[in-house]
Design an enzyme around this catalytic site. Sequence first.
Site, PDB file in Angstrom:
ATOM      1  N   PHE A 234     121.430  21.016  -1.680  1.00  0.00           N
ATOM      2  CA  PHE A 234     121.642  20.731  -0.252  1.00  0.00           C
ATOM      3  C   PHE A 234     121.731  19.234  -0.010  1.00  0.00           C
ATOM      4  O   PHE A 234     121.393  18.753   1.075  1.00  0.00           O
ATOM      5  CB  PHE A 234     120.549  21.384   0.603  1.00  0.00           C
ATOM      6  N   THR A 463     126.667  27.816  -4.790  1.00  0.00           N
ATOM      7  CA  THR A 463     127.864  27.990  -3.970  1.00  0.00           C
ATOM      8  C   THR A 463     128.764  29.102  -4.482  1.00  0.00           C
ATOM      9  O   THR A 463     129.580  29.627  -3.737  1.00  0.00           O
ATOM     10  CB  THR A 463     128.678  26.697  -3.987  1.00  0.00           C
ATOM     11  N   ILE A 581     139.962  31.878   2.452  1.00  0.00           N
ATOM     12  CA  ILE A 581     138.660  32.228   1.877  1.00  0.00           C
ATOM     13  C   ILE A 581     138.892  32.740   0.460  1.00  0.00           C
ATOM     14  O   ILE A 581     139.590  33.731   0.250  1.00  0.00           O
ATOM     15  CB  ILE A 581     137.970  33.300   2.745  1.00  0.00           C
ATOM     16  N   ASN A 583     136.664  33.820  -1.883  1.00  0.00           N
ATOM     17  CA  ASN A 583     135.908  35.034  -2.236  1.00  0.00           C
ATOM     18  C   ASN A 583     135.051  35.410  -1.034  1.00  0.00           C
ATOM     19  O   ASN A 583     134.103  34.708  -0.694  1.00  0.00           O
ATOM     20  CB  ASN A 583     135.026  34.757  -3.465  1.00  0.00           C
ATOM     21  N   GLN A 590     127.734  31.669   1.922  1.00  0.00           N
ATOM     22  CA  GLN A 590     127.694  30.256   2.312  1.00  0.00           C
ATOM     23  C   GLN A 590     127.502  30.119   3.823  1.00  0.00           C
ATOM     24  O   GLN A 590     126.708  29.306   4.290  1.00  0.00           O
ATOM     25  CB  GLN A 590     129.010  29.571   1.911  1.00  0.00           C
ATOM     26  N   GLU A 657     128.811  23.728   4.297  1.00  0.00           N
ATOM     27  CA  GLU A 657     127.974  23.026   5.265  1.00  0.00           C
ATOM     28  C   GLU A 657     128.218  23.419   6.716  1.00  0.00           C
ATOM     29  O   GLU A 657     127.317  23.294   7.546  1.00  0.00           O
ATOM     30  CB  GLU A 657     128.159  21.508   5.069  1.00  0.00           C
TER      31      GLU A 657
END
Lengths: 691, 170, 331
Positions: A234, A463, A581, A583, A590, A657
Amino acid sequence: MSGLLENTSTRAIGADIGRVDGPAKVTGTATYAFEHQLNAPAYLHPIQATVVRGRVREFDTRDAEAVPGVLTVLTHDNAARLADIGDAELAVLQSDEVAHRGQVIGAVLAETPEAARQAVRLVRVHYEERSHDVRFSAARTDLYTPGEAEDDEQGDLAGAMASAPVTVDHTYTTPMEHNNPMEPHSTIAVWEDAGLTLYESTQGVHSVRSTMAELFGLDPERVRVIAPHVGGGFGSKGPLHPPVVLAALAARLLPGRPVKLALTRQQMFDLVGYRSPTIQRVRLAAEPDGRLTGIGIDVTAQTARFKEFLEQAGKPTEVMYAAPNRRITHRLAALDVAPPTWMRAPGECPGMFGPEVAMDELAVACGVDPVELRVRNEPGTEPASGRPFSSRNLVACLREGARRFGWQDRDPEPRRRMEDGWLVGTGVAASTYPTGQMPGSVAAVRFEDGHYHVRIGAADIGTGAWTVLTQIAADALGVPVTAVRLRIGDSSLPSASLAGGSTGTVSWGSTIVAAAQAFRERHGTAPADGAEARAGLPDNPNRERYAMHAFGAQFAEVRVHADTGEVRVPRLLGVFAAGRIVNPRTARSQFIGGMTMGLSMALHEDSVVDPRFGCVVNHDLAEYHIAANADVVDLQAHWIDEADPYVNPLGAKGIGEIGIVGTAAAIVNAAYHATGVRVRELPMTLEHFLA
Amino acid sequence: MESDIILRVNGREWPLRVDTRTTLLDALRERLGVTSPKKGCDHGQCGACTVLLDGRRINGCLVLAVACDGSEVVTAEGLGTDGELHPVQQAFVDHDGFQCGYCTPGQVCSAVGMLEEVAAGWPSAAGRPVADTPVLDDAEIRERMSGNLCRCGAYANIVTAVRAAKEVSR
Amino acid sequence: MNPFDYRRAEDAAGAVATVAADPRAMFLGGGTNLVDHLKLGIVDPDLLVDVTRLLPDGVEPLPDGGVRIGAGMRNSDLAADPLIRRRYPVLSQALLSGASGQLRNAATTGGNLLQRTRCVYFQDVTMACNKRRPGSGCSAFGGYTRYHAILGASEHCIATHPSDMAVALSALDATVVVQGTDGERRVAMTELHRLPGDAPERDTVLRHGDLITAVELPDLPFAARSRYRKVRDRASYAFALVSVAAAVDLSDGVIREARIALGGVAHKPWRATRAEAELRGARPTEETLRAAAEAELAEARPVEGNEFKPTLARNTLVATLRDLVEEERTR
């Protein structure tokens, strides 16, 4: 930009594929830094300063050295000299100076972790103590403007405020917060004639390698950094912090033996950075219908006196809403503290708290629905730069979110709903995060034994890089995912940029696409065994022409107990527009992960600095609360189909994020709707609502 | 000071001489190389070290190894049978109940232990009268799994995974 | 931590004799607090005497209608005990609202009573604390006090007792059975823990070497409708800011008896005798409930940083009583 996916029949990208490292992780056999099985390791435990500022006069190490199993006590007296690389945080044990409480001033190396820890307690340190100052305030007279963020003014905000029929002018605060990945920062360092090997918990093996090589004056080829699995970061495992340097210094004193260092949870609050607290004065000037004529944010943040870090909380105000008059300023308070660092969505995360709560206050002041208010202030181009957006679908997110959440039936009056003793309300806020790309990655593709071996020194900090890069490589090569063998997490692989700034998948993925194209151009579709090609990340000229950001909208339902003020979030729903996107399974994780951390920020997180001691006193996971399972009830993340031909060959935007951006504002806005009480500081604890 | 003990870990017996200060967690990780239980806080505040000790979920970081002499320890690594994942583990993979994976073995052990507790009729603080027989709805799963922190924020998926695993085991 | 010897005790008398004879010996129960403190350097024993296998670990009915709980019983087993769930739900609820499933599986009844404060200054050995080092000063004053006391504190210590279970036991008028070098004695739960006064290093009235062997609950039929309300920052797995354990005997619309204790507000579980007196014989209107709560909190003295707690305690107490009364009425 040539669309990779338009030209091939896409199979893997977009597929709902389980993590390739899933079985290893659920059985606990995935190997994290501290878990590499090496022969006869020694254990290292840091000695930390118990004064805030001063110098060490003397160490008395006699009792410590007498502990059975102690190998050596490491201090600035016997530590190797390091090169000055312009990063004072990494000048570990280079002098007797103490610049913050908890600073590493030494360490004990022992045969067992128990002996090392026992001996650290027996080291007596005599200090020459100096007065210190850790008080963070916007009223300090020594605030300064950091070089990297000059004041940004367009038009005349003060004039707009003076003449606008409706204004909002309030101060919002966010506290110091700590990243607290579940895996504490850990290192195994092995110093041998051949060089230095580091098993490291890091977001980037190559940046660790280059920085450590520079610090220790080694040829980078003699430093190897290994990190196949990383237990979260992070941001705190992005830049280097003192522990890895300390471990290498100790290993150098004990050539040939692995030296193991894992920070305690308490040490995580002293040594590996944190999110700076912010004080944000937000000003909005508007017409009666809510159309902004002016928007401004004046941010105060803190930094260490010995190393500057700026939490750029004003950044999103450059992006979000149209207004002819705009003012964005940053000021820093330099204190006797450890340096702040990146924490999930640095800048955007705190920087979308004040403004998005202020927008809710404006909606109330104008009597305009808060979704509609944001739609009315949608800009045609990026407000601060004037550049067109490569794609911007904030309005679509707001509309889709409102539909899914059931927003249309909302009574805007606060304090109208009471259920079983709980006041109930709903709120909304917007999210944004820039779509970046980091330079410097190289990927290699080799055909061998019937498989395509794709190698890049990327990091998977949770991730899903192991999985999504495999998918990207499969499509880029036009083969099934089972034909791809990916290797990441080792600096002996081709160079890769950091896992940070939501740039990992797009930077590494675009690099893999380039390498795959180079491979096919050179070797065709029927390559010989041993055929290989590599390529670096190509430049993207569109990055100059377009403003590139992901957007989102978050909707929260909040309950506040009428007697006790307890705050609960029974519903949280986010809709994001973040390009293609790769996956859906890992992408959803996420988004919900970011939203969960945002909920945690809204309700709980608060690193309490006691100014007398100069450090965080609630420095463990019992006192520093992060959200627990019971805090998260109905939490959903959705996304809209967004095709962006400009961002990169994948058409993907970073998603690690954005989920945390705006969450806290949505929750605070919902609490206002529930109670009529406007909270302008985080965390939003129960005492705000007690009467 | 040292003491000789015997631990049965994932079905295998380990005679071991331990420092009396060594926790079960450190004995597993540093002495036996069984690294499936993780060290997240070392103070019982995160649950990453959860293992089944004589069949019950506990925090390995707060138990002295010397006090476990003769005990049976099962970690996430020892849950599956014949190379197959345990249904709880398979459900975590299917529903992406993790990201970085560091809290995951603890979550999995905790879920396995928790499902046993529910089967034994143990109540929880989820709100149902304690005298009632528990029914494992989502609120119960959330409350009963709250001793396992996940910083990646996978809770929503963890709840889905545990619910799915319960349905499979039924 | 420094090295220590470990012994598994075979019988209570022997364990007591061993520990009583060695000022640096300590009992080891579930370990959830002691091992924590060993790592932090808060305690530094040279001998741990493991009593987990010798203490009784079940619930047995007593001839007088009460029950006896073995001190070695794990918190999870006690919370799940059918008799406790039916007759003393407040105790089950209090246990279940504490810690986590894993911790409850390890923590014992006796150990739970003896757990020590969560004051952050107590837990950090580099900071002054009168409880840890008598005479060194109290760092909590002027510091982080969100979880600190508002009742019965002294200038030497404003720490709170963290146990949930102890709050319920206090409300239930439990008795603690203690084995000492001179035999067995009984201590009222309300007398077990001390107020800090000028000796905050002493949490309880027990002497070194005393071993808690059991806890007894009196026959208290109206406790079958009792409850524990815990207010905390997180929805679970967090210590109480304020908690309330309460049982009310209501008949013909009048409160005959009330048993109330507060947690999170004092150095010990705070038995709310003033509120109980106010309620005895009263009709449970919102006004009388509030008056009772205010009477109890009249002497509350918050410090900078926990000014909200008297209001929170009052409101939580009123809400808990209101819910209990409502439950009685609709029964």
